[in-house]
Design an enzyme around this catalytic site. Structure first.
Site, PDB file in Angstrom:
ATOM      1  N   LYS A 206       0.837  -1.205   0.000  1.00  0.00           N
ATOM      2  CA  LYS A 206       0.000   0.000   0.000  1.00  0.00           C
ATOM      3  C   LYS A 206       0.873   1.257   0.000  1.00  0.00           C
ATOM      4  CE  LYS A 206      -3.620  -2.539   2.376  1.00  0.00           C
ATOM      5  NZ  LYS A 206      -3.996  -3.096   3.686  1.00  0.00           N
ATOM      6  N   GLY A 301     -12.470  -5.342   5.579  1.00  0.00           N
ATOM      7  CA  GLY A 301     -13.846  -5.816   5.783  1.00  0.00           C
ATOM      8  C   GLY A 301     -14.608  -5.732   4.476  1.00  0.00           C
TER       9      GLY A 301
HETATM   10  P1  NAP Z   1     -10.906 -14.059  -0.253  1.00  0.00           P
HETATM   11  O1  NAP Z   1     -11.983 -13.918   0.749  1.00  0.00           O
HETATM   12  O2  NAP Z   1      -9.844 -15.068  -0.038  1.00  0.00           O
HETATM   13  O3  NAP Z   1     -11.619 -14.317  -1.677  1.00  0.00           O
HETATM   14  C1  NAP Z   1     -10.894 -14.656  -2.817  1.00  0.00           C
HETATM   15  C2  NAP Z   1     -11.883 -15.127  -3.880  1.00  0.00           C
HETATM   16  O4  NAP Z   1     -11.172 -15.413  -5.068  1.00  0.00           O
HETATM   17  C3  NAP Z   1     -12.620 -16.407  -3.499  1.00  0.00           C
HETATM   18  O5  NAP Z   1     -13.942 -16.355  -3.963  1.00  0.00           O
HETATM   19  C4  NAP Z   1     -11.862 -17.507  -4.226  1.00  0.00           C
HETATM   20  O6  NAP Z   1     -12.666 -18.622  -4.575  1.00  0.00           O
HETATM   21  C5  NAP Z   1     -11.412 -16.764  -5.470  1.00  0.00           C
HETATM   22  N1  NAP Z   1     -10.145 -17.267  -5.999  1.00  0.00           N
HETATM   23  C6  NAP Z   1      -8.917 -17.156  -5.435  1.00  0.00           C
HETATM   24  N2  NAP Z   1      -7.984 -17.726  -6.235  1.00  0.00           N
HETATM   25  C7  NAP Z   1      -8.654 -18.207  -7.316  1.00  0.00           C
HETATM   26  C8  NAP Z   1      -8.262 -18.907  -8.492  1.00  0.00           C
HETATM   27  N3  NAP Z   1      -6.986 -19.249  -8.728  1.00  0.00           N
HETATM   28  N4  NAP Z   1      -9.224 -19.232  -9.392  1.00  0.00           N
HETATM   29  C9  NAP Z   1     -10.519 -18.908  -9.179  1.00  0.00           C
HETATM   30  N5  NAP Z   1     -10.949 -18.236  -8.082  1.00  0.00           N
HETATM   31  C10 NAP Z   1     -10.032 -17.902  -7.166  1.00  0.00           C
HETATM   32  O7  NAP Z   1     -10.162 -12.677  -0.489  1.00  0.00           O
HETATM   33  P2  NAP Z   1     -10.704 -11.210  -0.149  1.00  0.00           P
HETATM   34  O8  NAP Z   1     -10.464 -10.932   1.290  1.00  0.00           O
HETATM   35  O9  NAP Z   1     -12.053 -11.033  -0.719  1.00  0.00           O
HETATM   36  O10 NAP Z   1      -9.627 -10.315  -0.932  1.00  0.00           O
HETATM   37  C11 NAP Z   1      -9.684 -10.185  -2.334  1.00  0.00           C
HETATM   38  C12 NAP Z   1      -8.692  -9.104  -2.777  1.00  0.00           C
HETATM   39  O11 NAP Z   1      -9.044  -7.867  -2.160  1.00  0.00           O
HETATM   40  C13 NAP Z   1      -7.247  -9.374  -2.351  1.00  0.00           C
HETATM   41  O12 NAP Z   1      -6.392  -8.842  -3.325  1.00  0.00           O
HETATM   42  C14 NAP Z   1      -7.095  -8.577  -1.061  1.00  0.00           C
HETATM   43  O13 NAP Z   1      -5.776  -8.179  -0.810  1.00  0.00           O
HETATM   44  C15 NAP Z   1      -7.960  -7.376  -1.387  1.00  0.00           C
HETATM   45  N6  NAP Z   1      -8.511  -6.666  -0.227  1.00  0.00           N
HETATM   46  C16 NAP Z   1      -9.119  -7.362   0.767  1.00  0.00           C
HETATM   47  C17 NAP Z   1      -9.683  -6.655   1.822  1.00  0.00           C
HETATM   48  C18 NAP Z   1     -10.396  -7.352   2.947  1.00  0.00           C
HETATM   49  O14 NAP Z   1     -10.834  -6.685   3.875  1.00  0.00           O
HETATM   50  N7  NAP Z   1     -10.541  -8.679   2.912  1.00  0.00           N
HETATM   51  C19 NAP Z   1      -9.597  -5.274   1.848  1.00  0.00           C
HETATM   52  C20 NAP Z   1      -8.963  -4.589   0.799  1.00  0.00           C
HETATM   53  C21 NAP Z   1      -8.423  -5.304  -0.245  1.00  0.00           C
HETATM   54  P3  NAP Z   1     -13.370 -19.560  -3.461  1.00  0.00           P
HETATM   55  O15 NAP Z   1     -14.340 -18.676  -2.741  1.00  0.00           O
HETATM   56  O16 NAP Z   1     -14.045 -20.661  -4.200  1.00  0.00           O
HETATM   57  O17 NAP Z   1     -12.247 -20.025  -2.577  1.00  0.00           O
HETATM   58  N1  HSE Z   2      -5.367  -7.841   4.882  1.00  0.00           N
HETATM   59  C1  HSE Z   2      -5.587  -6.449   4.708  1.00  0.00           C
HETATM   60  C2  HSE Z   2      -5.510  -5.742   6.043  1.00  0.00           C
HETATM   61  C3  HSE Z   2      -6.928  -6.211   4.066  1.00  0.00           C
HETATM   62  O1  HSE Z   2      -5.570  -6.434   7.067  1.00  0.00           O
HETATM   63  O2  HSE Z   2      -5.355  -4.528   6.069  1.00  0.00           O
HETATM   64  C4  HSE Z   2      -7.161  -4.788   3.670  1.00  0.00           C
HETATM   65  O3  HSE Z   2      -6.283  -4.384   2.669  1.00  0.00           O
END
Ligand code: NAP
Ligand code: HSE
Length: 333
Positions: A206, A301
Site C-alpha cells: 500500500k 472488511g
Molecule cells: P478471499 O476472501 O480469499 O476471496 C478470494 C476469492 O477469489 C474467493 O472467492 C476464491 O474462490 C477466489 N479465488 C482465489 N484464487 C482463485 C483462483 N486461482 N481461481 C478462481 N478463483 C479464485 O479474499 P478477499 O479478502 O475477498 O480479498 C480479495 C482481494 O481484495 C485481495 O487482493 C485482497 O488483498 C484485497 N482486499 C481485501 C480486503 C479485505 O478486507 N478482505 C480489503 C482490501 C483489499 P473460493 O471462494 O471458491 O475459494
Molecule cells: N489484509 C488487509 C488488512 C486487508 O488487514 O489490512 C485490507 O487491505
C-alpha cells in the site's frame, strides 16, 4: 430479465470483498440506477469452489475464467481474487479485451501497477484501484483530484488492519498473538496467506501504491525497508505498556527513495496514530500548501472495501456509457 442498456460486471473472485460488494450493490440498488440511468448487473463470478457456502448468493458462479474474460457482454471486470497469479494474467487479458478493470489487489499493483496502467492506456480503457489501499477510506481520488495543486512531502500511517487489530487486542486485553490472528481471519480482515499481513508486506504494497500517487515516484517493493509484528509477544507489549508506549505498525515515506519504511514503532498516547484502534487504518499527509492532513476509517472488511470497489465500478460504468453514446453518435453520422 435482460436489458441491453444494463452495464454488466464480471467478478474474478467472490470471497470477503466480492460478497461485500454485492451486499453494497443490493443496499444501494436504487441510488445506483438513479445515478447511472441504467442498472448495474453482476453477470457471474469466478471462484475455485462453486459448492462453498457463501453469505450472499449470485445467480451464476463459474470456475472457468474465460466465462468472464471472453464474454462480450461484460463491460467491467472486477478482480477481487488476490495474489499475483493468475490475477496478473487475467487482468492483462481483460485490459487487452478493452474491458474496464477494477481491482482491490495491492500485491498485483505493487508488483505490476505501472505496466498495467500503461497497458490500460494503450488499449484505451481504464484501471481503477481505490479498494487496494486503506479499505473504506477514499484516499486515492482525494490525492489525485483534491491535492492535484498541492505537493505531498511526507506520507505516514497505519495501513494494515489485521496487524492493528492484533496489536490493539494484545495491548488492551493482553491476548495472545495466535488467538487474535485467528479472530482477524474469521472477521475477513487477513489475507488468504496472513504472513502477508504480519510480515509488513501488505502495508509495504500500500505504501508503494501511495508513494507512486503522492510523489510520482518509480518505486517498487525492493525500495521499502520492511519488518512486521511476528517478533512481538504479549509480555514485551505489557512491559512497554508500563512505560506508556503503544505499539503500531507504521508505514512512512518521504519523496527520497531512501526513506521508505514499514515497521513497529512505540508511540506515546499523545500521538494521534496511537489512538487508531482495531480494524481502523489512518493516513497522515504533510503537504506544502495544506500542511498536516489526517484521515482514519475502516481499512478492511467486506462492506467497507466493497464500497470502495463500488465507487470504482460507478466511475468505470460512466466511462462505458460515455463510450456507448459516442458509438451511437458515430453510427448515426
Ligand atoms: P478471499 O476472501 O480469499 O476471496 C478470494 C476469492 O477469489 C474467493 O472467492 C476464491 O474462490 C477466489 N479465488 C482465489 N484464487 C482463485 C483462483 N486461482 N481461481 C478462481 N478463483 C479464485 O479474499 P478477499 O479478502 O475477498 O480479498 C480479495 C482481494 O481484495 C485481495 O487482493 C485482497 O488483498 C484485497 N482486499 C481485501 C480486503 C479485505 O478486507 N478482505 C480489503 C482490501 C483489499 P473460493 O471462494 O471458491 O475459494
Ligand atoms: N489484509 C488487509 C488488512 C486487508 O488487514 O489490512 C485490507 O487491505
Amino acid at each position: 430479465m435482460r436489458n441491453d442498456d444494463d452495464v454488466r460486471v464480471g467478478l474474478l473472485g467472490f470471497g470477503t470483498v466480492g460478497q461485500g460488494l454485492v451486499q453494497g450493490i443490493n443496499l444501494q440498488i436504487n441510488n445506483i440506477s438513479c445515478r447511472l440511468g441504467v442498472s448495474l448487473k453482476i453477470q457471474r463470478a469466478l471462484v475455485q469452489d462453486t459448492k462453498k457456502k457463501r453469505a450472499v448468493g449470485l445467480p451464476e458462479l463459474t470456475t472457468d475464467a474465460r466465462d468472464i474474460l471472453e464474454d462480450p457482454e461484460i463491460d467491467i471486470v472486477v478482480e477481487v481474487m488476490g495474489g499475483e497469479q493468475p490475477a496478473y494474467a487475467y487482468t492483462k487479458q481483460a485490459l487487452r479485451q478493452r474491458k474496464q478493470v477494477v481491482t482491490a489487489n495491492k500485491l498485483l499493483l505493487a508488483l505490476h501497477g505501472p505496466e498495467l496502467k500503461e497497458l490500460a492506456r494503450r488499449n484505451g480503457t481504464g484501471l481503477l484501484y481505490e479498494g487496494s489501499v486503506l479499505g473504506g477510506i477514499p484516499i486515492l481520488r482525494t490525492i489525485q483530484r483534491g491535492l492535484c495543486g498541492d505537493r505531498v512531502e511526507e506520507v505516514k500511517g497505519i495501513f494494515n488492519s489485521t496487524t492493528n487489530f492484533i496489536l490493539t487486542r494484545m495491548y488492551d486485553l493482553g491476548e495472545d498473538y495466535w488467538t487474535v490472528l485467528r479472530l482477524a481471519q474469521e472477521a475477513g480482515y487477513a489475507e488468504a496467506d496472513p504472513s502477508m499481513d504480519v510480515s509488513g508486506l501488505d502495508a509495504a504494497c500500500k505504501l508503494v501504491i501511495l508513494c507512486r500517487e503522492c510523489f510520482d515516484l518509480d518505486i517498487y517493493l525492493k525500495d521499502v525497508t520492511m519488518s512486521g509484528i511476528e517478533h512481538l509477544d504479549k509480555w514485551q507489549i505489557a512491559l512497554e505498556k508500563g512505560q506508556g508506549r503503544i505499539p503500531k505498525l507504521i508505514a512512512c515515506a518521504k519523496p527520497q527513495k531512501t526513506e521508505i519504511r514499514v515497521g513497529v514503532e512505540w508511540l506515546p498516547d499523545t500521538d494521534l496514530l496511537s489512538r487508531v484502534s482495531g480494524v481502523q487504518n489512518a493516513l497522515s499527509l504533510r503537504t506544502l500548501l495544506a500542511g498536516e492532513l489526517f484521515w482514519s476509517g475502516p481499512g478492511a472488511g467486506g462492506l467497507a472495501t466493497g464500497g470502495a470497489v463500488l465507487a470504482d465500478i460507478m466511475e468505470a460504468a460512466e466511462r462505458v456509457l460515455m463510450e456507448r453514446d459516442i458509438g451511437f453518435l458515430q453510427a448515426g453520422r
